[in-house]
Scaffold this active site. Structure first.
Site, PDB file in Angstrom:
ATOM      1  N   SER A  69      -3.272  39.141  19.622  1.00  0.00           N
ATOM      2  CA  SER A  69      -3.244  40.540  19.177  1.00  0.00           C
ATOM      3  C   SER A  69      -4.410  41.332  19.746  1.00  0.00           C
ATOM      4  O   SER A  69      -5.507  40.794  19.967  1.00  0.00           O
ATOM      5  CB  SER A  69      -3.343  40.560  17.648  1.00  0.00           C
ATOM      6  OG  SER A  69      -3.579  41.856  17.192  1.00  0.00           O
ATOM      7  N   TYR A  93      -7.562  39.464   9.889  1.00  0.00           N
ATOM      8  CA  TYR A  93      -6.398  39.195  10.733  1.00  0.00           C
ATOM      9  C   TYR A  93      -6.840  38.930  12.176  1.00  0.00           C
ATOM     10  O   TYR A  93      -6.486  37.911  12.780  1.00  0.00           O
ATOM     11  CB  TYR A  93      -5.418  40.374  10.675  1.00  0.00           C
ATOM     12  CG  TYR A  93      -4.362  40.327  11.752  1.00  0.00           C
ATOM     13  CD1 TYR A  93      -3.419  39.314  11.775  1.00  0.00           C
ATOM     14  CD2 TYR A  93      -4.325  41.299  12.755  1.00  0.00           C
ATOM     15  CE1 TYR A  93      -2.459  39.262  12.785  1.00  0.00           C
ATOM     16  CE2 TYR A  93      -3.374  41.257  13.756  1.00  0.00           C
ATOM     17  CZ  TYR A  93      -2.441  40.234  13.773  1.00  0.00           C
ATOM     18  OH  TYR A  93      -1.511  40.176  14.772  1.00  0.00           O
ATOM     19  N   LYS A  97      -6.803  35.379  14.676  1.00  0.00           N
ATOM     20  CA  LYS A  97      -6.196  35.288  16.014  1.00  0.00           C
ATOM     21  C   LYS A  97      -7.228  34.810  17.039  1.00  0.00           C
ATOM     22  O   LYS A  97      -6.915  34.019  17.944  1.00  0.00           O
ATOM     23  CB  LYS A  97      -5.628  36.647  16.422  1.00  0.00           C
ATOM     24  CG  LYS A  97      -4.412  37.071  15.611  1.00  0.00           C
ATOM     25  CD  LYS A  97      -3.174  36.302  16.051  1.00  0.00           C
ATOM     26  CE  LYS A  97      -1.952  36.654  15.229  1.00  0.00           C
ATOM     27  NZ  LYS A  97      -0.748  35.980  15.679  1.00  0.00           N
TER      28      LYS A  97
END
Ligand code: UDP
Length: 285
Positions: A69, A93, A97
């Site tokens: 991402s 988040y 990743k």
């Protein structure tokens, strides 16, 4: 639902069928939720992924395409974000990743696992045929939320912050068509099968659109008035994320087919018609 971290299930699956590679899409993806409940994100996105990698190694599957991402970069330090940009995620988040990207480097060096990390910017749109689209519960993404306000499934769309450091004060993002992302996955897997080695690519259009510009485009595409409410910033949102995808074009031969925001929104609008039809809302011809 929990298959990613279910080692027994993965072992059965990998034992039964011959796999030449794995594409991993099974992460949790909501920035706001990751801030409120990081344990959920580390458990699935990091621990779950390690379970998957260990199962792959045991069964001799050594090619992985990983959905990474733009969130691994954090606040941009220059206008377009290329692969060399500093990695400094500003929400859990993005951190999950990045941890997996680092894990993949280590597994590659130690165990020979080949991987391609594809760092999506804002995946958007739907299959142009209208048969496949996104359906999250709850839906958190901007374009489907704007379109559900256009169709009448939602009363209005809320703009998360109008005081960001951008030209109109709303966040700028790089929306990339989901079918173009599919193409990139096939190219990436083929490159691993051809012995291309591990790599990471940023995938976007290279064009940034503000939240207000997205709403304006949606009004033009749908011909509908879209009620808008201006709200507070969402925690963990960088002001601007725009990709430099030259490496993917050069090394993978990636050539996005849907670069106009109008097309991306039009395809998502067709899909919104399917969703609204299920809810009994009438859509235009
Ligand atoms: N956004 C918004 N209202 C919404 C949903 C999203 O203003 O109802 C904004 C959000 O703050 C971000 C952009 O739209 O700046 C894109 O958000 P999305 O959740 O679609 O993707 P993200 O950039 O978080 O991956």
């Amino acid at each position: 639902m929990l298959a990613l971290g279910d080692r027994a299930l993965l072992d059965r699956l990998f034992h039964r069928s011959g796999f030449d590679g794995v594409m991993h899409f099974a992460a949790h993806i909501e920035v706001g939720e990751s801030v409120a409940d990081p344990a959920k994100y580390y458990a699935n996105n990091v621990t779950g992924t390690q379970v998957l990698l260990d199962a792959m190694l045991l069964h001799g599957i050594d090619n992985l395409i990983f959905s990474s991402s733009a969130a691994i970069f954090g606040e941009p330090r220059h206008r377009r974000i290329d692969e060399a940009h500093a990695k400094a995620p500003i929400n859990p988040y993005g951190r999950t990743k990045l941890v997996v990207e680092r894990m993949l480097e280590d597994y590659g060096a130690a165990y020979g696992l080949n991987s391609v990390c594809l760092r999506y910017f804002n995946a958007a749109g739907a299959d142009p045929g209208g048969a496949i689209g996104e359906c999250h519960e709850p839906e958190t993404h901007l374009i489907p939320r704007v379109l559900s306000a256009a169709s009448g499934r939602a009363a209005a769309v809320t703009v998360f912050g109008s005081d960001h450091d951008t030209p109109d004060g709303t966040c700028v993002r790089d929306y990339v068509h989901v079918n173009d992302l599919c193409d990139a996955h096939l190219l990436a897997m083929r490159s691993l099968w051809a012995g291309g080695g591990s790599a990471a690519f940023n995938l976007g259009n290279g064009n940034g659109f503000s939240v207000r510009e997205v709403i304006g485009t949606a009004r033009a595409v749908t011909g509908r008035d879209i009620p808008v409410v201006t709200g507070a910033r969402r925690t963990g949102d960088p002001a601007c994320l725009v990709a430099d995808s030259k490496r993917a074009r050069k090394e993978l031969g990636w050539s996005p087919r849907y670069e106009r925001l109008e097309d991306i929104v039009a395809h998502a609008w067709r899909w919104e018609g399917v969703l609204a039809g299920r809810c009994g809302h009438r859509m235009p011809d």
